[in-house]
Design an enzyme around this catalytic site. Structure first.
Site, PDB file in Angstrom:
ATOM      1  N   ASP A  43       0.832  -1.080  -0.117  1.00 23.18           N
ATOM      2  CA  ASP A  43      -0.058   0.164   0.123  1.00 23.18           C
ATOM      3  C   ASP A  43       0.957   1.245  -0.150  1.00 23.18           C
ATOM      4  O   ASP A  43       0.543   2.536   0.401  1.00 23.18           O
ATOM      5  CB  ASP A  43      -0.928   0.102   1.327  1.00 23.18           C
ATOM      6  CG  ASP A  43      -0.277  -0.149   2.596  1.00 23.18           C
ATOM      7  OD1 ASP A  43       0.927  -0.184   2.494  1.00 23.18           O
ATOM      8  OD2 ASP A  43      -0.668   0.179   3.600  1.00 23.18           O
ATOM      9  N   HIS A 246      25.196   3.353 -16.208  1.00 20.46           N
ATOM     10  CA  HIS A 246      24.059   3.765 -15.575  1.00 20.46           C
ATOM     11  C   HIS A 246      24.147   3.042 -14.059  1.00 20.46           C
ATOM     12  O   HIS A 246      23.321   2.516 -13.691  1.00 20.46           O
ATOM     13  CB  HIS A 246      22.959   3.328 -16.336  1.00 20.46           C
ATOM     14  CG  HIS A 246      22.575   4.007 -17.491  1.00 20.46           C
ATOM     15  ND1 HIS A 246      21.858   3.476 -18.446  1.00 20.46           N
ATOM     16  CD2 HIS A 246      23.098   5.062 -18.053  1.00 20.46           C
ATOM     17  CE1 HIS A 246      21.527   4.316 -19.548  1.00 20.46           C
ATOM     18  NE2 HIS A 246      22.286   5.463 -19.037  1.00 20.46           N
ATOM     19  N   ASP A 263      27.391  11.800 -11.255  1.00 25.30           N
ATOM     20  CA  ASP A 263      26.348  12.351 -12.203  1.00 25.30           C
ATOM     21  C   ASP A 263      25.131  12.463 -11.460  1.00 25.30           C
ATOM     22  O   ASP A 263      24.509  11.562 -11.444  1.00 25.30           O
ATOM     23  CB  ASP A 263      26.018  11.342 -13.612  1.00 25.30           C
ATOM     24  CG  ASP A 263      25.127  11.768 -14.657  1.00 25.30           C
ATOM     25  OD1 ASP A 263      24.560  12.863 -14.190  1.00 25.30           O
ATOM     26  OD2 ASP A 263      25.208  11.095 -15.781  1.00 25.30           O
ATOM     27  N   ASP A 274      21.486  18.508 -14.798  1.00 20.01           N
ATOM     28  CA  ASP A 274      22.165  17.157 -15.457  1.00 20.01           C
ATOM     29  C   ASP A 274      23.613  17.371 -15.330  1.00 20.01           C
ATOM     30  O   ASP A 274      24.180  18.144 -16.254  1.00 20.01           O
ATOM     31  CB  ASP A 274      21.505  16.705 -16.519  1.00 20.01           C
ATOM     32  CG  ASP A 274      22.178  15.495 -16.857  1.00 20.01           C
ATOM     33  OD1 ASP A 274      22.926  14.871 -16.040  1.00 20.01           O
ATOM     34  OD2 ASP A 274      22.008  14.973 -18.104  1.00 20.01           O
ATOM     35  N   HIS A 353      28.578   6.574 -25.920  1.00 24.23           N
ATOM     36  CA  HIS A 353      27.346   7.329 -25.848  1.00 24.23           C
ATOM     37  C   HIS A 353      27.681   8.694 -26.582  1.00 24.23           C
ATOM     38  O   HIS A 353      28.846   8.999 -27.089  1.00 24.23           O
ATOM     39  CB  HIS A 353      26.869   7.592 -24.391  1.00 24.23           C
ATOM     40  CG  HIS A 353      27.756   8.318 -23.634  1.00 24.23           C
ATOM     41  ND1 HIS A 353      28.169   9.693 -23.438  1.00 24.23           N
ATOM     42  CD2 HIS A 353      28.740   7.970 -22.692  1.00 24.23           C
ATOM     43  CE1 HIS A 353      28.885  10.303 -22.789  1.00 24.23           C
ATOM     44  NE2 HIS A 353      29.360   9.099 -22.164  1.00 24.23           N
ATOM     45  N   HIS A 357      21.909  15.592 -24.926  1.00 23.94           N
ATOM     46  CA  HIS A 357      20.775  15.724 -25.258  1.00 23.94           C
ATOM     47  C   HIS A 357      19.831  16.802 -24.884  1.00 23.94           C
ATOM     48  O   HIS A 357      20.462  17.733 -24.052  1.00 23.94           O
ATOM     49  CB  HIS A 357      20.071  14.252 -24.629  1.00 23.94           C
ATOM     50  CG  HIS A 357      20.691  14.318 -22.994  1.00 23.94           C
ATOM     51  ND1 HIS A 357      19.750  15.112 -21.978  1.00 23.94           N
ATOM     52  CD2 HIS A 357      21.586  13.757 -22.273  1.00 23.94           C
ATOM     53  CE1 HIS A 357      20.465  14.889 -21.011  1.00 23.94           C
ATOM     54  NE2 HIS A 357      21.531  13.993 -20.981  1.00 23.94           N
ATOM     55  N   HIS A 364      15.995  13.740 -20.453  1.00 24.78           N
ATOM     56  CA  HIS A 364      16.165  13.616 -21.956  1.00 24.78           C
ATOM     57  C   HIS A 364      14.823  14.322 -22.409  1.00 24.78           C
ATOM     58  O   HIS A 364      13.917  13.598 -22.679  1.00 24.78           O
ATOM     59  CB  HIS A 364      16.255  12.110 -22.185  1.00 24.78           C
ATOM     60  CG  HIS A 364      17.390  11.489 -21.550  1.00 24.78           C
ATOM     61  ND1 HIS A 364      17.886  10.258 -21.409  1.00 24.78           N
ATOM     62  CD2 HIS A 364      18.599  11.985 -21.144  1.00 24.78           C
ATOM     63  CE1 HIS A 364      18.896   9.942 -20.794  1.00 24.78           C
ATOM     64  NE2 HIS A 364      19.524  10.980 -20.543  1.00 24.78           N
ATOM     65  N   GLU A 387      28.464  16.416 -22.756  1.00 26.00           N
ATOM     66  CA  GLU A 387      29.053  15.521 -21.686  1.00 26.00           C
ATOM     67  C   GLU A 387      29.805  14.269 -22.370  1.00 26.00           C
ATOM     68  O   GLU A 387      29.549  13.038 -22.489  1.00 26.00           O
ATOM     69  CB  GLU A 387      27.681  14.882 -20.853  1.00 26.00           C
ATOM     70  CG  GLU A 387      26.654  14.344 -21.999  1.00 26.00           C
ATOM     71  CD  GLU A 387      25.650  13.363 -21.109  1.00 26.00           C
ATOM     72  OE1 GLU A 387      25.918  12.572 -20.254  1.00 26.00           O
ATOM     73  OE2 GLU A 387      24.214  13.844 -21.235  1.00 26.00           O
ATOM     74  N   TYR A 391      35.884   5.783 -21.050  1.00 27.97           N
ATOM     75  CA  TYR A 391      35.707   4.722 -19.922  1.00 27.97           C
ATOM     76  C   TYR A 391      36.503   3.711 -20.516  1.00 27.97           C
ATOM     77  O   TYR A 391      36.294   2.956 -21.524  1.00 27.97           O
ATOM     78  CB  TYR A 391      34.088   4.321 -20.045  1.00 27.97           C
ATOM     79  CG  TYR A 391      33.297   5.499 -19.820  1.00 27.97           C
ATOM     80  CD1 TYR A 391      32.966   6.027 -18.660  1.00 27.97           C
ATOM     81  CD2 TYR A 391      32.863   6.016 -21.217  1.00 27.97           C
ATOM     82  CE1 TYR A 391      32.018   7.205 -18.648  1.00 27.97           C
ATOM     83  CE2 TYR A 391      31.943   7.037 -21.104  1.00 27.97           C
ATOM     84  CZ  TYR A 391      31.497   7.860 -19.788  1.00 27.97           C
ATOM     85  OH  TYR A 391      30.923   8.899 -19.917  1.00 27.97           O
ATOM     86  N   ARG A 408      33.853  11.111 -16.963  1.00 26.13           N
ATOM     87  CA  ARG A 408      32.577  12.003 -17.791  1.00 26.13           C
ATOM     88  C   ARG A 408      32.644  13.327 -17.127  1.00 26.13           C
ATOM     89  O   ARG A 408      32.535  13.595 -15.849  1.00 26.13           O
ATOM     90  CB  ARG A 408      31.299  11.291 -17.880  1.00 26.13           C
ATOM     91  CG  ARG A 408      30.288  12.147 -18.371  1.00 26.13           C
ATOM     92  CD  ARG A 408      28.987  11.321 -18.783  1.00 26.13           C
ATOM     93  NE  ARG A 408      28.324  10.687 -17.724  1.00 26.13           N
ATOM     94  CZ  ARG A 408      28.018   9.818 -17.113  1.00 26.13           C
ATOM     95  NH1 ARG A 408      28.942   8.801 -17.882  1.00 26.13           N
ATOM     96  NH2 ARG A 408      27.302   9.357 -16.149  1.00 26.13           N
ATOM     97  N   GLU A 410      30.150  16.852 -17.643  1.00 23.06           N
ATOM     98  CA  GLU A 410      28.929  16.911 -18.059  1.00 23.06           C
ATOM     99  C   GLU A 410      28.417  18.479 -17.555  1.00 23.06           C
ATOM    100  O   GLU A 410      28.422  18.606 -16.242  1.00 23.06           O
ATOM    101  CB  GLU A 410      27.845  15.913 -17.940  1.00 23.06           C
ATOM    102  CG  GLU A 410      26.207  16.468 -18.213  1.00 23.06           C
ATOM    103  CD  GLU A 410      25.463  15.425 -18.048  1.00 23.06           C
ATOM    104  OE1 GLU A 410      25.676  14.467 -17.115  1.00 23.06           O
ATOM    105  OE2 GLU A 410      24.233  15.355 -18.985  1.00 23.06           O
TER     106      GLU A 410
END
Ligand code: GLY
Ligand code: MN
Ligand code: MN
Length: 441
Positions: A43, A246, A263, A274, A353, A357, A364, A387, A391, A408, A410
């Site tokens: 619930d 991710h 990130d 972002d 990548h 974006h 996004h 960004e 890697y 990275r 960004e």
């Protein structure tokens, strides 16, 4: 739990967007519902997040709400929402109810949500088209068809049903792509909170902490800045985890000598920020970490230089890629010329990548990247991320000193008349700025 009580500072932008949507439609009826509530377990509900298109047109944050916009010479907006209910309000908190919602949100009319199905038969009668977000939810699609069928059933009384269902997002995506002043104000404030959060995370970081403890610092700054939620799950990735694009488990212990890739961005009044920063857990880049960091930083600078009106969407990516490919060759990651590394796609082993974006109500965000088969030119008012990253997973073909380095960087860029404004510029980024701040409490 329900969304907290919020009314937008000014209603003018929302009314203006409804007017512009109606004008673009010409004729017909648009129906835009907010997001469904979702169960987390038994619930307990997930925190409610409104639908971005619905919010863009209303500023209304309660669940179980639908906007109906009747286009024409005198467009009318009708909000369907939850009725007042003192019993429910004791448990779940305030709800506007139609009367107060109409006054507070400036729609022409507001009705209880339970009347929607019946009202749609009348509202769709003799209308040429229904505009909706077809295909985003099967149950909702079924309801749209049901409304049209009900109008069709009235044919013998001389009523005609809409002959077309059109995707309202084709209009709204283009509108959302060019941010208005109210949106940019929210995005600047969101960016400022997130910049402070990254700075706080840098100050706190030291070997021995767990990734989730650094995440706690980000959340502290988001919430104390007035943001009610991150715009997406925060990535706090140390050591080898930085190479998992991710990674959101955020459970590893930070080791001396690791890099930490964060990130994370807050959502403020619906708008995302972002930001990614990567820095050494002990406050000093090793030689190899620094080489990769400076390479990604140079790629980002080249990409940011390419964010300007007239340049097309792909140009920042191409600029970043040119710098990265040369760097991959210099570092011994790729063989051959930078051009051949791009041509063959070999760079994808280390950069898999894209460079950015659109950013807005969704991280996004809405908006096409190509028009008529060609990358679209950038225009003032568009907001995008920049960004690039690198890697490097352990592999026989890779110098061992570079193993497990993931970087990275960004930032969020607003296209201006002659270039771009970096909304997230306050976040420390140069090697010197980062080293001066990490672990400084
Ligand atoms: N944080 C999601 C992204 O950078 O695209
Ligand atoms: Mn991003
Ligand atoms: Mn990001």
């Amino acid at each position: 739990m329900n969304a907290p009580l919020q009314t937008p500072a000014s209603l003018a932008p929302f009314a203006d967007r409804r007017r512009r949507l109606a004008a673009a439609m010409g004729q017909g009826v648009a129906v835009i519902g907010t997001a469904p509530e979702r169960t987390r377990n038994r619930d307990v509900q997930h925190p409610f997040r409104f639908d971005s298109y619905f919010y863009y047109l209303t500023g209304f944050t309660e669940p179980e709400s639908v906007l109906v916009l009747v286009a024409g010479e005198q467009p009318r907006s009708i909000l369907f929402c939850r009725p007042k209910d003192m019993e429910r309000e004791i448990w779940d908190g305030y709800r506007f109810g139609p009367e107060a919602a109409r006054d507070a949100f400036g729609v022409h009319e507001a009705r209880p949500i339970g009347e929607l199905d019946k009202a749609m038969t009348r509202l769709l009668s003799d209308q040429p088209a229904l505009y909706a977000d077809v295909g985003s939810d099967a149950a909702w699609d079924g309801r749209l068809i049901e409304w049209i069928n009900r109008v069709r059933a009235l044919a013998r009384s001389g009523v005609t049903a809409p002959g077309e269902i059109r995707d309202v997002r084709r209009i709204l995506d283009e509108m959302r792509l060019l941010k208005d002043a109210a949106e940019l104000d929210a995005m600047r404030r969101a960016a400022a909170i997130s910049a402070r959060a990254h700075e706080r995370a840098m100050r706190t970081t030291r070997p021995g902490l767990f990734e989730y403890q650094v995440e706690a610092e980000l959340l502290h700054e988001f919430l104390s800045g007035g943001s009610l939620s991150p715009a997406y799950p925060s990535i706090v990735a140390s050591g080898p985890n930085a190479c998992v694009l991710h990674y959101v488990e955020n459970r590893r212990r930070l080791e001396d000598g690791d890099l930490l890739l964060i990130d994370a961005g807050c959502e403020l009044e619906g708008y995302a920020s972002d930001i990614t920063r990567t820095f050494p857990v002990n406050g000093r880049f090793s030689g190899a970490q620094r080489d990769v960091y400076e390479l990604v930083l140079a790629a980002q600078a080249a990409a940011i230089d390419a964010v300007k009106p007239g340049n097309h969407w792909e140009q920042p990516h191409e600029a970043a890629l040119a710098v990265l490919a040369r760097g991959f060759v210099d570092l011994g990651l790729c063989k051959g010329s930078p051009e051949s590394v791009i041509e063959s796609g070999d760079y994808r082993r280390f950069y898999m990548h894209r460079t950015g974006h659109w950013l807005g109500l969704d991280v996004h965000d809405a908006g096409d990247y190509k028009r008529d088969g060609a990358w679209r030119p950038m225009e003032p008012g568009m907001v995008l991320t920049v960004e690039p990253g690198c890697y490097i997973r352990p592999a026989d073909s890779v110098p061992e000193t570079l193993w497990n380095i993931g970087v990275r960087i960004e930032d969020d860029a607003l296209v201006t008349a002659d270039g771009c404004e970096i909304l997230t510029a306050a976040t420390p980024k140069s090697v010197a700025d980062v080293e001066a701040i990490v672990g400084r409490g």
